[in-house]
Design an enzyme around this catalytic site. Structure first.
Site, PDB file in Angstrom:
ATOM      1  N   ASP A  66       1.410   9.274   2.922  1.00  0.00           N
ATOM      2  CA  ASP A  66       0.371   9.614   3.878  1.00  0.00           C
ATOM      3  C   ASP A  66       0.188   8.413   4.804  1.00  0.00           C
ATOM      4  O   ASP A  66       0.617   7.293   4.484  1.00  0.00           O
ATOM      5  CB  ASP A  66      -0.926   9.942   3.142  1.00  0.00           C
ATOM      6  N   ASP A  68      -2.969   7.880   7.467  1.00  0.00           N
ATOM      7  CA  ASP A  68      -4.360   7.454   7.609  1.00  0.00           C
ATOM      8  C   ASP A  68      -4.942   7.102   6.248  1.00  0.00           C
ATOM      9  O   ASP A  68      -4.976   7.918   5.332  1.00  0.00           O
ATOM     10  CB  ASP A  68      -5.193   8.569   8.253  1.00  0.00           C
TER      11      ASP A  68
END
Length: 381
Positions: A66, A68
Site C-alpha cells: 500500500d 498512503d
C-alpha cells in the site's frame, strides 16, 4: 501461470455479485509457499501473529505495498520507508505498489516514488481506478459514456478500457463511478447523486473512509461515497481493496509465488489479504492504532505486525502459548476477565504481539472487548 492462478482459486468456486460477494466451495484450504495456512469458510481464526525465522524480504518474493500511510503520507516519504524498500529490492524482493487512491495515474505515482529515490515504472503500480474501470467495462458496451466523479487517474483508466468519461448526469451515462479526488466539490457530488437517483449503475473505486495526510487524517473516498448514498440511496459496486481482484491481478502481473501484502489499514489491506488467502504485514505508520489491532475480528488480523517497513528486513519473533497466557520477547500477556494484563519487559512491539495473541484467542470469531488501556500504557502506546 497455472500454478499462480491455482494459488488463488485452489479449486474453489468464487462468485462475484457486484464485485463484493464471494463463495468459497467447501471452505477449501490454501497454502502459499513460505506462507501460513488459513481456512476460508467455517474454519479456525488467527489466534496471534506468526513468527518467521528469516527476514520477510527473504521468505517472500514479492511485496504488495500500500502507499498512503505505508510508503508516504501526502507528499512526504514515511521514515525508514525508502531505505528499507531499497534494501529489500537489492536483496531480490520484487516491489509492487497497490493503492486504493484513484486520483492519480500509475505513471504519476511512479514518478513520485522515483523522486523519493525508489526507481519505479508505471507497470509496478496498480490503482483502484484501473480495477474499477475493468469492472465497469465488463458490464457496459465498449464506447459507453461514464459519469466520472474523480481525478485524472480515474479518467485515464476509463479511457484505457475504451470508455468515455463525462461530467454530467444529463450526458446519458451508462454508469457513474466515484474515485478519490482532493479537489472534489459539491456540484460533482450532486451530479453523482442525480445519476444514481435515475437508476444509473453506480461504481466506486474504493470505500476507504479516511486517508493519511501530512497534517493528519483526512476524509477518504468512502466518506464521499456516503454523501451520495445519503442523498440517493443504494450502494455502489466496489472494485478496490479489500476486494480480492486488485490483489489477484497484481500477483498475476508480477508472477509472484510467495506474495506478502504490506499495509496500514485493517479494513482494506489486511482484509484484502485475508480474502485473497495471502499473508500480510501490518505497519503502524498509518491509521491503525494498537487498540484497534487488539480488537480486530478474524478478517482484520495480520500475519505479522511491525512498527514500519524495517519489518521487511528482519525475522519476526515467535509468540508462544504459556498456560493461560502468551509470551513474546520478555513479555507475557493474558486475558483476565474484562482486562488484558501485561507483565515483563523488553521491546514494546513484542509486548504488543503478545497482547494480540491474548486478545485474539479470547475473542475467537469475534472482537476482543477486554480493556487494554493499562497494558498499552506500559508499552508507551
Amino acid at each position: 501461470m497455472e500454478e499462480q492462478i491455482a494459488g488463488w482459486a485452489g479449486g474453489s468456486e468464487q462468485r462475484w455479485a457486484g464485485g463484493s460477494e464471494q463463495r468459497w466451495a467447501g471452505g477449501s484450504e490454501q497454502r502459499w509457499a513460505g506462507g501460513s495456512e488459513r481456512r476460508r469458510a467455517g474454519g479456525s481464526e488467527r489466534r496471534g501473529p506468526d513468527g518467521c525465522r528469516r527476514a520477510l524480504s527473504e521468505a517472500y518474493d514479492t511485496a504488495l505495498l500500500d502507499l498512503d500511510g505505508v510508503v508516504y503520507a501526502g507528499g512526504r516519504a514515511i521514515g525508514h520507508a525508502v531505505e528499507s524498500l531499497t534494501t529489500a529490492r537489492e536483496g531480490g524482493m520484487h516491489l509492487a505498489y497497490v493503492t486504493n487512491n484513484a486520483a492519480r495515474t500509475p505513471q504519476a505515482v511512479a514518478d513520485q516514488l522515483s523522486g523519493f529515490g525508489l526507481p519505479t515504472t508505471a507497470e509496478d503500480v496498480i490503482t483502484s481506478a484501473q480495477a474499477v474501470a475493468r469492472l465497469i467495462s465488463e458490464q457496459v458496451p465498449a464506447g459507453s459514456r461514464v459519469l466520472a466523479i474523480g481525478g485524472e487517474g480515474l479518467r485515464v483508466a476509463l479511457r484505457e478500457r475504451g470508455l468515455v468519461p463525462v461530467g454530467s448526469a444529463d450526458d446519458d451515462p451508462a454508469a457513474v463511478v466515484q474515485g478519490y479526488d482532493p479537489t472534489l466539490d459539491w456540484e460533482r457530488l450532486a451530479e453523482a447523486a442525480y445519476a444514481v437517483q435515475r437508476g444509473v449503475p453506480w461504481f466506486a473505486s474504493n470505500t476507504d473512509l479516511t486517508i493519511p495526510k501530512e497534517r493528519g487524517i483526512a476524509p477518504g473516498n468512502g466518506a464521499l461515497v456516503e454523501v451520495v448514498r445519503i442523498a440517493a440511496g443504494g450502494a455502489p459496486q466496489v472494485a478496490g481493496k479489500p476486494q480480492p481482484p486488485m490483489h489477484r491481478e497484481t500477483v498475476l502481473r508480477t508472477g509472484a509465488r510467495r506474495p506478502l501484502v504490506v499495509g496500514d489499514r485493517l479494513d482494506t489491506d489486511i482484509e484484502g489479504a485475508w480474502n485473497g488467502g495471502v499473508d500480510s504485514l501490518l505497519v503502524l505508520t498509518g491509521v491503525t492504532t494498537p487498540a484497534a489491532l487488539l480488537a480486530a475480528p478474524p478478517e482484520h488480523r495480520p500475519t505479522y505486525v511491525d512498527a514500519d517497513l524495517r519489518g521487511l528486513l528482519r525475522p519476526q519473533p515467535e509468540v508462544t502459548a504459556d498456560g493461560t497466557g502468551f509470551g513474546c520477547g520478555g513479555w507475557r500477556a493474558e486475558a483476565a476477565g474484562d482486562e488484558l494484563v501485561l507483565d515483563g519487559e523488553g521491546e514494546p512491539l513484542d509486548g504488543l504481539r503478545a497482547l494480540c495473541a491474548a486478545a485474539w484467542t479470547a475473542a475467537g470469531a469475534g472482537s476482543c472487548r477486554a480493556d487494554a488501556t493499562k497494558a498499552l500504557h506500559r508499552l508507551g502506546m
